[in-house]
Design a protein around this motif. Structure first.
Motif, mmCIF file in Angstrom:
data_model
loop_
_atom_site.group_PDB
_atom_site.id
_atom_site.type_symbol
_atom_site.label_atom_id
_atom_site.label_comp_id
_atom_site.label_asym_id
_atom_site.label_seq_id
_atom_site.Cartn_x
_atom_site.Cartn_y
_atom_site.Cartn_z
ATOM 1 N N GLU A 46 0.601 -1.122 -0.058
ATOM 2 C CA GLU A 46 -0.024 -0.081 -0.016
ATOM 3 C C GLU A 46 0.903 1.169 -0.082
ATOM 4 O OE1 GLU A 46 -2.905 -0.240 3.265
ATOM 5 O OE2 GLU A 46 -4.017 -1.757 1.996
ATOM 6 N N GLN A 47 2.163 1.139 0.636
ATOM 7 C CA GLN A 47 2.894 2.406 0.663
ATOM 8 C C GLN A 47 3.441 2.611 -0.687
ATOM 9 O OE1 GLN A 47 5.915 2.691 3.734
ATOM 10 N NE2 GLN A 47 4.722 1.646 5.201
ATOM 11 N N MET A 48 3.573 1.555 -1.267
ATOM 12 C CA MET A 48 4.154 1.765 -2.794
ATOM 13 C C MET A 48 3.057 2.392 -3.737
ATOM 14 S SD MET A 48 6.302 -1.893 -3.344
ATOM 15 C CE MET A 48 6.854 -1.426 -5.178
ATOM 16 N N VAL A 49 1.871 1.746 -3.623
ATOM 17 C CA VAL A 49 0.647 2.317 -4.537
ATOM 18 C C VAL A 49 0.579 3.595 -4.161
ATOM 19 C CG1 VAL A 49 -1.801 2.295 -4.678
ATOM 20 C CG2 VAL A 49 -0.282 -0.105 -4.367
ATOM 21 N N ASN A 50 0.811 4.132 -2.921
ATOM 22 C CA ASN A 50 0.875 5.581 -2.598
ATOM 23 C C ASN A 50 1.737 6.507 -3.199
ATOM 24 O OD1 ASN A 50 -1.710 5.073 -0.869
ATOM 25 N ND2 ASN A 50 -0.645 4.757 0.981
ATOM 26 N N ASP A 51 2.862 5.866 -3.310
ATOM 27 C CA ASP A 51 3.984 6.458 -4.101
ATOM 28 C C ASP A 51 3.811 6.412 -5.646
ATOM 29 O OD1 ASP A 51 5.006 7.069 -1.563
ATOM 30 O OD2 ASP A 51 6.391 5.321 -1.554
ATOM 31 N N GLY A 52 2.631 6.020 -6.424
ATOM 32 C CA GLY A 52 2.504 5.918 -7.547
ATOM 33 C C GLY A 52 3.258 4.718 -8.231
ATOM 34 N N ILE A 53 3.577 3.605 -7.365
ATOM 35 C CA ILE A 53 4.260 2.406 -8.164
ATOM 36 C C ILE A 53 3.126 1.113 -7.797
ATOM 37 C CG2 ILE A 53 6.060 0.869 -7.799
ATOM 38 C CD1 ILE A 53 7.826 3.023 -6.726
ATOM 39 N N SER A 54 2.824 0.768 -8.767
ATOM 40 C CA SER A 54 1.966 -0.604 -8.862
ATOM 41 C C SER A 54 3.137 -1.884 -8.874
ATOM 42 C CB SER A 54 0.873 -0.701 -10.150
ATOM 43 O OG SER A 54 0.244 -1.797 -9.855
ATOM 44 N N PRO A 55 3.099 -2.494 -7.877
ATOM 45 C CA PRO A 55 4.037 -3.558 -7.685
ATOM 46 C C PRO A 55 4.094 -4.712 -8.603
ATOM 47 C CG PRO A 55 2.600 -3.689 -5.761
ATOM 48 C CD PRO A 55 2.194 -2.297 -6.576
ATOM 49 N N ARG A 56 2.781 -5.083 -9.072
ATOM 50 C CA ARG A 56 2.633 -6.134 -9.854
ATOM 51 C C ARG A 56 3.175 -7.585 -9.227
ATOM 52 N NH1 ARG A 56 -1.408 -4.863 -12.864
ATOM 53 N NH2 ARG A 56 -0.520 -6.099 -14.715
ATOM 54 N N LEU A 57 2.818 -7.663 -8.220
ATOM 55 C CA LEU A 57 3.305 -8.901 -7.377
ATOM 56 C C LEU A 57 2.297 -9.936 -7.488
ATOM 57 C CD1 LEU A 57 5.472 -9.802 -5.251
ATOM 58 C CD2 LEU A 57 3.807 -9.286 -3.533
ATOM 59 N N THR A 58 2.747 -11.227 -7.686
ATOM 60 C CA THR A 58 1.692 -12.217 -7.578
ATOM 61 C C THR A 58 1.700 -13.090 -6.297
ATOM 62 O OG1 THR A 58 2.172 -12.549 -9.993
ATOM 63 C CG2 THR A 58 1.151 -14.408 -8.925
ATOM 64 N N LEU A 59 0.696 -13.413 -5.798
ATOM 65 C CA LEU A 59 0.292 -14.126 -4.339
ATOM 66 C C LEU A 59 -0.433 -15.497 -4.731
ATOM 67 C CD1 LEU A 59 -0.422 -11.325 -1.907
ATOM 68 C CD2 LEU A 59 1.746 -12.495 -1.896
ATOM 69 N N GLY A 359 13.523 -9.269 4.930
ATOM 70 C CA GLY A 359 12.947 -9.720 3.579
ATOM 71 C C GLY A 359 12.162 -8.880 2.907
ATOM 72 N N VAL A 360 10.939 -8.317 3.858
ATOM 73 C CA VAL A 360 9.855 -7.415 3.299
ATOM 74 C C VAL A 360 10.691 -6.059 2.758
ATOM 75 C CG1 VAL A 360 7.998 -6.076 3.740
ATOM 76 C CG2 VAL A 360 8.192 -8.348 4.698
ATOM 77 N N ILE A 361 11.686 -5.525 3.406
ATOM 78 C CA ILE A 361 12.379 -4.414 2.929
ATOM 79 C C ILE A 361 13.313 -4.636 1.559
ATOM 80 C CG2 ILE A 361 14.451 -2.883 3.318
ATOM 81 C CD1 ILE A 361 13.767 -3.362 6.448
ATOM 82 N N TRP A 362 13.788 -5.782 1.567
ATOM 83 C CA TRP A 362 14.380 -6.334 0.304
ATOM 84 C C TRP A 362 13.525 -6.582 -0.661
ATOM 85 C CZ3 TRP A 362 13.404 -10.541 -2.985
ATOM 86 C CH2 TRP A 362 14.185 -10.909 -3.796
ATOM 87 N N LEU A 363 11.993 -7.008 -0.698
ATOM 88 C CA LEU A 363 11.201 -7.090 -1.535
ATOM 89 C C LEU A 363 10.659 -5.835 -2.007
ATOM 90 C CD1 LEU A 363 9.565 -9.248 -2.853
ATOM 91 C CD2 LEU A 363 7.611 -8.805 -1.141
ATOM 92 N N ASP A 364 10.445 -5.069 -0.886
ATOM 93 C CA ASP A 364 9.960 -3.652 -1.415
ATOM 94 C C ASP A 364 11.226 -2.837 -2.320
ATOM 95 O OD1 ASP A 364 8.580 -0.946 -0.709
ATOM 96 O OD2 ASP A 364 10.753 -0.595 -0.207
ATOM 97 N N SER A 365 12.167 -2.987 -2.057
ATOM 98 C CA SER A 365 13.591 -2.293 -3.046
ATOM 99 C C SER A 365 13.605 -3.159 -4.199
ATOM 100 C CB SER A 365 14.743 -2.579 -2.305
ATOM 101 O OG SER A 365 15.654 -1.716 -2.868
ATOM 102 N N VAL A 366 13.375 -4.122 -4.178
ATOM 103 C CA VAL A 366 13.269 -4.984 -5.548
ATOM 104 C C VAL A 366 12.484 -4.538 -6.508
ATOM 105 C CG1 VAL A 366 12.911 -7.062 -6.743
ATOM 106 C CG2 VAL A 366 14.519 -7.192 -5.002
ATOM 107 N N LEU A 367 11.007 -4.409 -6.086
ATOM 108 C CA LEU A 367 10.051 -3.782 -6.959
ATOM 109 C C LEU A 367 9.975 -2.513 -7.072
ATOM 110 C CD1 LEU A 367 7.193 -6.008 -4.877
ATOM 111 C CD2 LEU A 367 7.901 -6.225 -7.127
ATOM 112 N N ARG A 368 10.656 -1.576 -6.332
ATOM 113 C CA ARG A 368 10.785 -0.430 -6.572
ATOM 114 C C ARG A 368 11.711 -0.237 -7.686
ATOM 115 N NH1 ARG A 368 8.534 3.516 -3.368
ATOM 116 N NH2 ARG A 368 7.538 2.615 -1.700
ATOM 117 N N ASN A 369 12.975 -0.733 -7.598
ATOM 118 C CA ASN A 369 13.992 -0.861 -8.680
ATOM 119 C C ASN A 369 13.375 -1.502 -9.876
ATOM 120 O OD1 ASN A 369 16.632 -0.003 -7.658
ATOM 121 N ND2 ASN A 369 16.176 -1.767 -5.984
ATOM 122 N N ALA A 370 12.371 -2.466 -9.948
ATOM 123 C CA ALA A 370 12.075 -2.936 -11.316
ATOM 124 C C ALA A 370 11.092 -2.124 -11.932
ATOM 125 C CB ALA A 370 11.233 -4.317 -10.777
ATOM 126 N N ALA A 371 10.793 -1.308 -11.142
ATOM 127 C CA ALA A 371 9.865 -0.115 -11.930
ATOM 128 C C ALA A 371 10.661 0.987 -12.452
ATOM 129 C CB ALA A 371 8.920 0.549 -10.576
#
Length: 537
Positions: A46-59, A359-371
């Protein structure tokens, strides 16, 4: 854009619910995962979405986990556990005052309070609805799994049992997420020959296999695991990228083993006095993880150094950048051969935040970099990828038997320590067909007969509960724990309890002698899929 990255997190826990006890140790598995993985993950997305980034994560959110997240008893007990941890962290602030651990005690205290606020105020205790909203808004894609996470290759000779696991997994998803699932996570990535036929019957569009399930397909896929393949039954299969998996998951070379990350096992629940800890957990005489850990991995030594939170965050950001650069290098290399690859990095969700604190910090950084548009790839979801890039060329393939367990096949779930149970599990699958046939016969005879209505109602309840016991006994988790020797006594006890309850219900139905008070007790304990009460049997 030369390629795509699909980051998939498989969220699953075995169904554990013990209303017969005021405090149950095994329910802590769920509580730990909620506070350390699922809530931080929701907050991060939700923080990513608020920053204008759609993470496109699969769960993939398994049906047993969905049911537990929705259970009112477990919700209340989770909140109670947070109160206990807040009290414990307050005591720890006092105990560690003026020591190197005091800042960490304060950190945990603040985290527990924030988790409680997120759960109660932002999400109203309804995490399933929160994930649903993110999918409805197009930021994540959620796939389903088998009803109770059965290792499906173990039931290959009982196709009706496999159909039931798939069908109920689909039904659970539809009821909770308001749509039919397009994707299906095979428990333990377990695939056997022609399983795709049953997936196709359930209108599943795509699934995921361990890499050799695709690379050993017949004929061999032209693009290996780097493009989804169409199975002979018409189901798309994505192959798991073993390089990205090894980089994160490997016990010796993976990121979580970095000496500056927090050590998972050095928990005060085991380091401090049992009497002190149990005064907060209420688990008298039983030690358990509290989530309060003061040491870092350090290395292969018992002399662990204090954990430095700032350094841990710094390492997570560096490892995320390394992961993204490695994927970019892989995409460029494959592109030079004329392939526009899709890399599938699939992991257990509970790795992030629970087993691997950062790990969640790592994941957040990966998805932000991938954007970032400067990279040769972008993150996507399986459905979005198939919509934009329908695979073309090459004949359909016959997928190969495989799993992501040790050795790559079935040995972990059909092994030396658990294989003796399969004669019971298979017998239950066969007897379930007998029970359903009996219920149909009684229903037919009782039509228009008011006197028989109560008897019919009891038989229906007993047959439905027998189905639940059979499904719960099929869970791959208990078989895994038995084979690995982890909580093995509890795991075997759980399977045997379900087998015994099934057999009692079978006898009661056959003899037309339902013990209603006992049935009610069992229904209260093993109440997975309450919507089955309205199903026809």
């Amino acid at each position: 854009m030369n390629g795509h990255l699909i980051l998939l997190l498989h969220a699953h826990l075995p169904y554990v619910r013990h209303p017969e006890y005021e405090y149950a140790l095994e329910e802590n598995w769920l509580f730990e995962a909620i506070r350390e993985t699922y809530l931080p993950l929701l907050d991060t997305i939700e923080q990513m979405v608020n920053d204008g980034i759609s993470p496109r994560l699969t769960l993939s959110i398994s049906p047993p986990l969905t049911e537990m997240l929705n259970d009112d008893l477990l919700k209340r007990r989770f909140v109670r556990s947070l109160y206990q941890l807040i009290e414990l962290s307050e005591a720890e602030i006092r105990r560690t005052r003026r020591s190197a651990f005091e800042p960490l005690a304060c950190l945990y205290h603040a985290q527990f309070k924030r988790i409680k606020k997120l759960y109660e105020e932002r999400y109203g205790g309804n995490l399933v609805a929160a994930f649903k909203r993110l999918q409805d808004d197009g930021h994540i894609e959620i796939v389903t799994s088998a009803a109770t996470h059965a290792f499906l290759p173990a039931f290959a000779q009982h196709p009706d049992a496999v159909r039931r696991q798939i069908a109920l997994g689909v039904r659970s998803y539809s009821l909770n997420f308001g749509r039919e699932p397009a994707g299906f996570w095979l428990p333990e990535c377990g695939y056997y020959d022609n399983l795709d036929v049953l997936l196709r019957e359930a209108r599943i569009r795509y699934t995921f296999l361990e890499s050799h399930g695709v690379t050993r397909a017949t004929p061999r896929p032209r693009h290996s695991i780097y493009r989804p393949v169409l199975s002979s039954a018409g189901v798309y299969a994505f192959g798991r990228d073993f390089r990205s998996a090894q980089q994160v998951w490997c016990a010796t070379r993976g990121y979580p083993g970095d000496p500056f990350y927090r050590d998972f096992y050095r928990d005060i629940g085991f380091d401090l006095s049992g009497a002190y800890i149990s005064s907060f957990t209420r688990l008298q005489g039983i030690r358990t993880f509290t989530g309060i850990k003061y040491h870092r991995v350090t290395g292969r030594t018992e002399r662990k150094l204090p954990y430095d939170r700032a350094k841990g965050i710094e390492r997570a950001a560096a490892h995320a950048l390394h992961f993204v650069r490695e994927r970019a290098s892989e995409v460029r290399k494959l592109s030079s051969f004329g392939v526009r690859p899709v890399l599938v990095a699939a992991f257990d969700a509970e790795l992030f935040g629970h087993w691997w604190y950062e790990g969640v910090i790592w994941l957040d950084s990966v998805l932000r970099n991938a954007a970032e548009r400067t990279l040769p790839f972008c993150s996507t979801t399986p459905g979005a990828y198939l919509d934009a890039h329908p695979p073309a060329g090459g004949p359909p393939v016959r997928l190969a038997p495989s799993s992501w367990g040790e050795g790559g096949f079935n040995a972990l779930w059909i092994g030396r320590h658990n294989r003796s149970l399969y004669r019971h599990l298979h017998a239950m699958a066969e007897r379930m067909e007998v029970l359903e046939g009996h219920a149909r016969e009684v229903r037919h005879k009782s039509r228009g007969n008011a006197k028989e209505s109560k008897r019919m109602h009891l038989i229906r309840r007993a047959v439905r509960q027998a189905m639940r016991e059979m499904l719960l006994a099929q869970s791959s988790d208990w078989l895994f724990l038995m084979e690995k020797g982890r909580s093995a006594e509890y795991a075997e006890r759980r399977i045997m309890r379900h087998i015994e309850r099934f057999n009692q219900l079978f006898s009661m139905v056959q003899e037309n002698a339902i013990n209603e008070s006992w049935l009610k007790e069992v229904e209260s304990s093993d109440r997975i899929f309450p919507w089955l009460d309205n199903a026809e049997v």
